[in-house]
Scaffold this active site. Sequence first.
Site, PDB file in Angstrom:
ATOM      1  N   GLU A 176       0.820  -1.220   0.000  1.00 23.57           N
ATOM      2  CA  GLU A 176       0.000   0.000   0.000  1.00 23.57           C
ATOM      3  C   GLU A 176       0.853   1.269   0.000  1.00 23.57           C
ATOM      4  O   GLU A 176       1.521   1.574   0.994  1.00 23.57           O
ATOM      5  CB  GLU A 176      -0.914   0.021   1.239  1.00 23.57           C
ATOM      6  CG  GLU A 176      -1.744   1.295   1.317  1.00 23.57           C
ATOM      7  CD  GLU A 176      -2.677   1.353   2.527  1.00 23.57           C
ATOM      8  OE1 GLU A 176      -2.356   0.745   3.557  1.00 23.57           O
ATOM      9  OE2 GLU A 176      -3.709   2.026   2.406  1.00 23.57           O
ATOM     10  N   GLU A 201     -11.966   2.094   5.028  1.00 22.96           N
ATOM     11  CA  GLU A 201     -10.981   2.523   6.028  1.00 22.96           C
ATOM     12  C   GLU A 201     -11.217   4.021   6.227  1.00 22.96           C
ATOM     13  O   GLU A 201     -10.592   4.853   5.576  1.00 22.96           O
ATOM     14  CB  GLU A 201      -9.555   2.237   5.546  1.00 22.96           C
ATOM     15  CG  GLU A 201      -8.551   2.480   6.662  1.00 22.96           C
ATOM     16  CD  GLU A 201      -7.112   2.346   6.188  1.00 22.96           C
ATOM     17  OE1 GLU A 201      -6.348   1.614   6.843  1.00 22.96           O
ATOM     18  OE2 GLU A 201      -6.743   2.982   5.177  1.00 22.96           O
TER      19      GLU A 201
HETATM   20  C1  LER Z   1      -3.290   2.112   6.253  1.00 23.95           C
HETATM   21  O1  LER Z   1      -4.103   1.357   5.412  1.00 23.95           O
HETATM   22  C2  LER Z   1      -3.325   3.532   5.905  1.00 23.95           C
HETATM   23  O2  LER Z   1      -3.929   3.916   4.947  1.00 23.95           O
HETATM   24  C3  LER Z   1      -2.600   4.477   6.760  1.00 23.95           C
HETATM   25  O3  LER Z   1      -2.871   5.784   6.397  1.00 23.95           O
HETATM   26  C4  LER Z   1      -2.955   4.271   8.224  1.00 23.95           C
HETATM   27  O4  LER Z   1      -2.269   5.204   8.970  1.00 23.95           O
HETATM   28 MN    MN Z   2      -5.180   2.581   3.763  1.00 27.13          MN
END
Ligand code: LER
Ligand code: MN
Length: 270
Positions: free
Chosen positions: A153, A247
Site C-alpha cells: 500500500e 478505512e
Molecule cells: C493504512 O491502510 C493507511 O492507509 C494508513 O494511512 C494508516 O495510517
Molecule cells: Mn489505507
Amino acid sequence: VKLALTATPGASESGPILLRGSLEKSFETGRRMGCQGVELHLRRPEDVAAEDILRLSREYGLSVPTLGTGMAAVQDGLTFSDPDPSVRAEAVDIIHRHIDLASHIRSAVTIGLIVGKAGQAASERPERLARAVSCLEACARHAARQGVILFLEPLNRYESDSLNTLSQAVAVIDQIGAGNVRLLADTFHMNIEEVDLAATLAESGSLLGHVHLADSNREAPGHGHTDLASVVAALRTAGFAGYLSFEILPKPNELQALEDAVGYVRRLLG
Ligand code: LER
Ligand code: MN
C-alpha cells in the site's frame, strides 16, 4: 465488487478504523449493514485467536480480506527501513506471524506503514527503500510458502516517504519479482499523490488486489469531494473483483459512517 468494513479489537486506537472493540459486534454489524468482509487491524497477530476469527467468519458469513499491520509501526516503532537491523528483523518477524495467521484464516496481509514512516532525512531515502525492499522480499517468500497474498500500500507523503504512488509500488513488485504481492489502492492517499485516480486504477489491471475507499477528508464516501463515481466506474470497467474496504473515520459516528458509505457505494454500483 464486495464491500468490507475495517475493525480493530483495540478500544483506544485512533485513526481511520471504523469499528473498535468487540469483533463479534463488528462481524454482526458488518452483516447487518450489507458488507461481505471485515478487514482486521491488529497491533500483534497474537491479539486474536485464529479459531475465534474462523468461528465469526462462519457464523456471520463474512470473510477477512486482509490484516492491517500499520499499528506495529505507529505503536511499536517497527519498520522495514529502520537503520537498526534488529528493529528490521522484529518488523519482518511480526509480518511473518501475521502471514501465519492469514494462512489459517485465508486472509491476506497489508504492507503499508511498516515499510517506513515520514519525517526522516530525504537524502537517506534510497538506503531506506533498499532496506525495505529486502525485508519485503523476505516476507513475500514466507507468504508464498504459506499461500498468502501481500497487499503493498502506497501512502501519502505526510505519513511515509518510501512508496507514495501506485507506480512506485509496481516498480518494487517488479524488482522483487514476487507473484504473490499485489497493490492496495487507498483513495485517500491517491487523492494527495496521484494525478488521475480513475486512470491510475485502470492501468493497475490485475495487479490491483484491494481498495481502501475513503473520501478526500477520510470520511465515508460521499462526505468529501473526491470523484469516487469515476473511481468505482474505473474499477468496474477493469473487472476488479476484490473488496472495497471502508478505512474511514467514524464520523459523525461509527454506524452513521458505515450506513452512509454502504448507501453511497451501492448507489454508485447501481
Ligand atoms: C493504512 O491502510 C493507511 O492507509 C494508513 O494511512 C494508516 O495510517
Ligand atoms: Mn489505507
